[in-house]
Design a protein around this motif. Structure first.
Motif, short mmCIF file in Angstrom:
data_model
loop_
_atom_site.label_atom_id
_atom_site.label_comp_id
_atom_site.label_asym_id
_atom_site.label_seq_id
_atom_site.Cartn_x
_atom_site.Cartn_y
_atom_site.Cartn_z
N ASP A 1 0.77 -1.27 -0.03
CA ASP A 1 -0.11 0.01 -0.10
C ASP A 1 0.84 1.23 0.01
O ASP A 1 0.51 2.24 -0.64
CB ASP A 1 -0.86 0.16 1.31
N TYR A 2 1.96 1.52 0.49
CA TYR A 2 2.79 2.16 0.74
C TYR A 2 4.39 1.95 0.31
O TYR A 2 5.34 1.91 1.18
CB TYR A 2 2.80 2.93 2.16
N PRO A 3 4.58 1.70 -1.02
CA PRO A 3 6.00 1.66 -1.49
C PRO A 3 7.07 2.44 -1.02
O PRO A 3 8.17 2.17 -1.13
CB PRO A 3 5.72 1.19 -3.11
N GLU A 4 6.67 3.71 -0.77
CA GLU A 4 7.70 4.73 -0.61
C GLU A 4 8.34 4.39 0.86
O GLU A 4 9.46 5.01 1.10
CB GLU A 4 7.05 6.03 -0.73
N ILE A 5 7.75 3.60 1.66
CA ILE A 5 8.39 3.44 2.95
C ILE A 5 9.31 2.25 2.98
O ILE A 5 9.95 1.90 3.84
CB ILE A 5 7.21 3.05 4.08
N VAL A 6 9.48 1.37 1.72
CA VAL A 6 10.21 0.28 1.79
C VAL A 6 11.74 0.74 1.37
O VAL A 6 11.95 1.72 0.42
CB VAL A 6 9.59 -0.45 0.35
N PHE A 7 12.51 0.22 2.19
CA PHE A 7 13.89 0.51 1.95
C PHE A 7 14.63 -0.42 0.72
O PHE A 7 14.99 0.15 -0.23
CB PHE A 7 14.90 0.10 3.31
N LYS A 8 14.27 -1.53 0.57
CA LYS A 8 14.78 -2.44 -0.45
C LYS A 8 14.10 -3.82 -0.73
O LYS A 8 13.73 -4.34 0.73
CB LYS A 8 16.27 -2.68 -0.42
N VAL A 9 13.85 -4.17 -1.63
CA VAL A 9 13.24 -5.36 -1.74
C VAL A 9 14.02 -6.51 -2.60
O VAL A 9 14.43 -5.91 -3.71
CB VAL A 9 11.71 -5.38 -2.72
N PHE A 10 14.56 -7.56 -2.24
CA PHE A 10 15.21 -8.45 -2.80
C PHE A 10 14.53 -9.58 -3.34
O PHE A 10 13.80 -10.36 -2.50
CB PHE A 10 16.29 -8.98 -1.87
N SER B 1 10.90 3.22 -7.39
CA SER B 1 10.28 2.11 -7.07
C SER B 1 11.21 1.02 -7.78
O SER B 1 11.45 -0.01 -7.11
CB SER B 1 8.79 2.10 -7.57
N VAL B 2 11.54 1.19 -9.19
CA VAL B 2 12.55 0.16 -9.64
C VAL B 2 13.76 0.20 -8.89
O VAL B 2 14.22 -0.74 -8.97
CB VAL B 2 12.36 0.55 -11.01
N ALA B 3 14.37 1.49 -8.49
CA ALA B 3 15.65 1.52 -7.71
C ALA B 3 15.47 0.64 -6.55
O ALA B 3 16.34 0.35 -6.04
CB ALA B 3 15.87 2.77 -7.61
N LYS B 4 14.67 0.58 -5.95
CA LYS B 4 14.38 -0.09 -4.56
C LYS B 4 14.12 -1.74 -4.85
O LYS B 4 14.21 -2.46 -3.74
CB LYS B 4 13.15 0.27 -3.84
N ILE B 5 13.92 -2.09 -5.96
CA ILE B 5 13.92 -3.67 -6.27
C ILE B 5 14.96 -4.30 -6.91
O ILE B 5 15.56 -3.81 -7.92
CB ILE B 5 12.69 -3.86 -7.07
N PRO C 1 22.82 -12.44 -4.31
CA PRO C 1 23.95 -11.63 -4.35
C PRO C 1 24.62 -11.41 -2.89
O PRO C 1 24.26 -10.63 -1.98
CB PRO C 1 22.97 -10.43 -4.60
N LYS C 2 25.70 -12.32 -2.71
CA LYS C 2 26.27 -12.58 -1.47
C LYS C 2 26.90 -11.01 -0.93
O LYS C 2 26.83 -10.76 0.20
CB LYS C 2 27.28 -13.65 -1.35
N ASP C 3 27.53 -10.34 -1.82
CA ASP C 3 28.18 -9.02 -1.45
C ASP C 3 27.00 -8.09 -0.81
O ASP C 3 27.38 -7.49 0.28
CB ASP C 3 28.84 -8.43 -2.69
N THR C 4 25.98 -7.91 -1.77
CA THR C 4 24.81 -7.11 -0.92
C THR C 4 24.37 -7.88 0.16
O THR C 4 24.19 -6.84 1.07
CB THR C 4 23.79 -7.02 -2.27
N MET C 5 24.07 -8.96 0.50
CA MET C 5 23.62 -9.61 1.62
C MET C 5 24.56 -9.07 2.46
O MET C 5 24.03 -8.96 3.78
CB MET C 5 23.40 -11.00 1.62
N GLU C 6 25.72 -9.46 2.61
CA GLU C 6 26.90 -8.84 3.57
C GLU C 6 27.00 -7.69 3.90
O GLU C 6 27.12 -7.44 5.28
CB GLU C 6 28.13 -9.53 3.14
N ILE D 1 17.41 -8.60 10.36
CA ILE D 1 17.27 -7.32 10.30
C ILE D 1 18.16 -6.50 9.60
O ILE D 1 19.54 -6.77 10.00
CB ILE D 1 17.12 -6.98 12.07
N PRO D 2 17.81 -5.42 8.98
CA PRO D 2 18.88 -4.72 7.99
C PRO D 2 19.68 -4.02 9.02
O PRO D 2 19.20 -3.48 10.16
CB PRO D 2 17.95 -3.85 7.27
N LEU D 3 20.96 -3.88 8.49
CA LEU D 3 21.98 -3.04 9.43
C LEU D 3 21.49 -1.59 9.13
O LEU D 3 21.73 -0.59 10.04
CB LEU D 3 23.59 -3.21 8.96
N HIS D 4 20.96 -1.12 7.89
CA HIS D 4 20.99 0.34 7.57
C HIS D 4 19.39 0.27 7.31
O HIS D 4 18.99 0.10 6.32
CB HIS D 4 21.79 0.62 6.34
N ALA D 5 18.63 0.79 8.28
CA ALA D 5 17.27 0.83 8.16
C ALA D 5 16.57 2.41 8.10
O ALA D 5 17.56 3.31 8.41
CB ALA D 5 16.50 0.26 9.06
#
Length: 85
Positions: A10-19, A42-46, A53-58, A81-85
């Protein structure tokens, strides 16, 4: 498989990142086709990846908390839980 909470839909602007990981090649093509109808923000968040993607996950998650299936060290079922929220 983890899903996005209703608030994310409902509120995609509050999403940090979708993997979307381990996505089939067909899904990647479909996402590329529909992404032209989405906002650039929105595309940049997905992130769609055919593997993990191990580097990104780490970079974003504590490896001790991240499930092994996603490149982490955790053998228990835990939502990371993300480190950077």
């Amino acid at each position: 498989s983890m899903s996005c909470a209703p608030a994310c839909i409902d509120y995609p602007e509050i999403v940090f990142k979708v993997f979307i990981i381990n996505a089939p090649y067909v899904f990647s093509g479909i996402f590329n086709a529909i992404s032209v109808f989405m906002s650039a923000d929105s595309v940049a968040k997905i992130s769609v990846s055919s593997g993990v993607p191990k580097d990104t996950m780490e970079e974003l998650f504590e490896l001790d908390m991240l499930p092994k299936d996603f490149g982490g060290k955790n053998t228990d079922v835990v939502v990371p839980i993300p480190l950077h929220a």
